[in-house]
Enzyme design. Sequence first.
Site, PDB file in Angstrom:
ATOM      1  N   LYS A  69      -1.124  -3.155  50.289  1.00 27.46           N
ATOM      2  CA  LYS A  69      -2.564  -3.003  50.235  1.00 27.46           C
ATOM      3  C   LYS A  69      -2.905  -1.915  49.218  1.00 27.46           C
ATOM      4  O   LYS A  69      -2.027  -1.143  48.892  1.00 27.46           O
ATOM      5  CB  LYS A  69      -3.117  -2.663  51.618  1.00 27.46           C
ATOM      6  CG  LYS A  69      -2.398  -1.496  52.321  1.00 27.46           C
ATOM      7  CD  LYS A  69      -3.185  -0.232  52.405  1.00 27.46           C
ATOM      8  CE  LYS A  69      -2.694   0.825  51.477  1.00 27.46           C
ATOM      9  NZ  LYS A  69      -3.071   2.160  51.825  1.00 27.46           N
TER      10      LYS A  69
ATOM     11  N   HIS B  31       0.504  -1.690  57.268  1.00 29.04           N
ATOM     12  CA  HIS B  31       1.512  -1.090  58.143  1.00 29.04           C
ATOM     13  C   HIS B  31       0.938  -0.627  59.481  1.00 29.04           C
ATOM     14  O   HIS B  31       1.684  -0.451  60.435  1.00 29.04           O
ATOM     15  CB  HIS B  31       2.276   0.027  57.436  1.00 29.04           C
ATOM     16  CG  HIS B  31       1.597   1.357  57.437  1.00 29.04           C
ATOM     17  ND1 HIS B  31       0.645   1.708  56.529  1.00 29.04           N
ATOM     18  CD2 HIS B  31       1.735   2.431  58.255  1.00 29.04           C
ATOM     19  CE1 HIS B  31       0.227   2.933  56.774  1.00 29.04           C
ATOM     20  NE2 HIS B  31       0.870   3.407  57.818  1.00 29.04           N
TER      21      HIS B  31
ATOM     22  N   HIS C 236      -6.460  -0.706  56.944  1.00 25.69           N
ATOM     23  CA  HIS C 236      -5.978  -0.335  58.282  1.00 25.69           C
ATOM     24  C   HIS C 236      -7.054  -0.331  59.361  1.00 25.69           C
ATOM     25  O   HIS C 236      -6.874  -0.875  60.444  1.00 25.69           O
ATOM     26  CB  HIS C 236      -5.359   1.068  58.244  1.00 25.69           C
ATOM     27  CG  HIS C 236      -4.315   1.245  57.190  1.00 25.69           C
ATOM     28  ND1 HIS C 236      -3.393   0.274  56.888  1.00 25.69           N
ATOM     29  CD2 HIS C 236      -4.029   2.287  56.377  1.00 25.69           C
ATOM     30  CE1 HIS C 236      -2.590   0.715  55.932  1.00 25.69           C
ATOM     31  NE2 HIS C 236      -2.958   1.929  55.602  1.00 25.69           N
TER      32      HIS C 236
ATOM     33  N   LYS D 289      -9.142  12.823  54.073  1.00 26.10           N
ATOM     34  CA  LYS D 289      -8.042  13.741  53.776  1.00 26.10           C
ATOM     35  C   LYS D 289      -8.515  15.180  53.965  1.00 26.10           C
ATOM     36  O   LYS D 289      -9.700  15.474  53.859  1.00 26.10           O
ATOM     37  CB  LYS D 289      -7.583  13.558  52.329  1.00 26.10           C
ATOM     38  CG  LYS D 289      -7.205  12.130  51.954  1.00 26.10           C
ATOM     39  CD  LYS D 289      -5.972  11.637  52.667  1.00 26.10           C
ATOM     40  CE  LYS D 289      -5.526  10.286  52.126  1.00 26.10           C
ATOM     41  NZ  LYS D 289      -4.685   9.544  53.077  1.00 26.10           N
TER      42      LYS D 289
END
Length: 467
Positions: free
Chosen positions: A143, A173, A235, A321
Amino acid sequence: GPKFPQVVVLFGATGDLSRRKLLPGLYHLALAGFIPGYRIIGVSLDEHDADSFRAFTRKALDEFSGRPINEADWSAFAETLDYVPLSAGAEVLKAAVARAETALDGETRRLHYLSVPPAAALSVVRLLGEADLVERARIIMEKPFGTDLASAVSLNARLHEVFTEEQIFRIDHFLGKEAAQNILAFRFANGLFEPIWNRTFIDHVQIDVPETLGLGQRTGFYEATGAFKDMVVTHLFQILGFMAMEPPTSLESGPISEEKNKVFRSMLPIDPKEVVRGQYAGYRSEPGVDPLSETETFIALQCRIDNWRWAGVPFFLRTGKKLAEGQRIISIAFREPPKSMFPAGSGVGAQGPDHLTFDLADATKMSLSFYGKRPGPGMRLDKLSMQFSMKDTDFVGEVLEAYERLILDAMRGDHTLFNTAEGIERLWEVSQPLLDEPPPVRLYAPGSWGPKSIHQLVAPHAWRLPF
Ligand code: BG6
């Protein structure tokens, strides 16, 4: 494990994902004996040869495999490694695969892992066609898959010129995490929860994945990607799919994808007014970052699923982040009881609604938090909780890291935990209004929970984190 020995061609072999996850993951899978035989060919833009790639791999394992390296295991693994620079072209790659197959003897399969940015994916697919490496092959696409609807549609079309859908594994994942699959077990293996899994009982849902880490050496990739494409369209939306889907007719890949895709079809296009984009102070002066960069390192948004089960139940998503804490939680807030006989000041509702929380950490955690009575005279309430933590069980068995599990599934040809072209294209379609008109990025202090406007986004609800 897979029946046949595997030749793994790892594109982007010297990249960040490869160092952190893929090389250590392949090493672990090889060691655990899941794969009957294997050779690994690294490919990237770097000018390595087999020896220097082995040294590179060894360093990655020392740093990221999470366990001390046994020298005998390492030399057995090292022998299976080869390297081809991308610039060497189709014939050289083809010859390297042929050598690997000879070394394995007997029937073999090929696994091409494209750990490359979206802009490079197509040329690698073409290269594989040119090198005649399509037969007996499966291909894992990292991705983000494309960067918007048009590019995803065109990437799928081009991909299908070379590979059949059967051969294609679009990886995410998060779906390989034990805890993500536990959502399915939790929802569909129990009689208790599913009856309340709807708008009548659920007030809203949060999928919250703050990260403490910054971008390190990934700014080159990240500048062109940002938090939405890196985390949300991939995700977080996939997790939302597991949370919101109807019971599949079976646990096979067809029925699961079908139900997830129905959720995606029911999602309303994202309204840019219901999105907060943020950037941490200091990002613009990091190496590789445009001093005027508008790339978001943080995003929070509201999603609406317009179907019978979820109409009127907001799903709030957040990730970014350099935030205050690293967490990966899904939290379900239940509706208030219709009437309360508890007096004001008793504490009822003071700590938000009752909640069910999934923690997507490597060792699954789940908790149900609810109001109960505090010991002592009178009726004073407090938030109590029932918790499950995989760490505290005496469960033993091979726990596979998310990437390991998915690589193994792809080698076995099992699509259950992978994404379909249709699902991904629909998610880009849902995202298009935001891509067309992204709200300006707001600065936030590293170590905070994001820009201040995140509170307005969820009002009158509140963010569940920090606990
Ligand atoms: C990756 C993103 O896919 O997922 C990263 O590219 C992010 O930016 C990572 O940090 C998070 O994954 P995990 O498994 O550590 O939660």
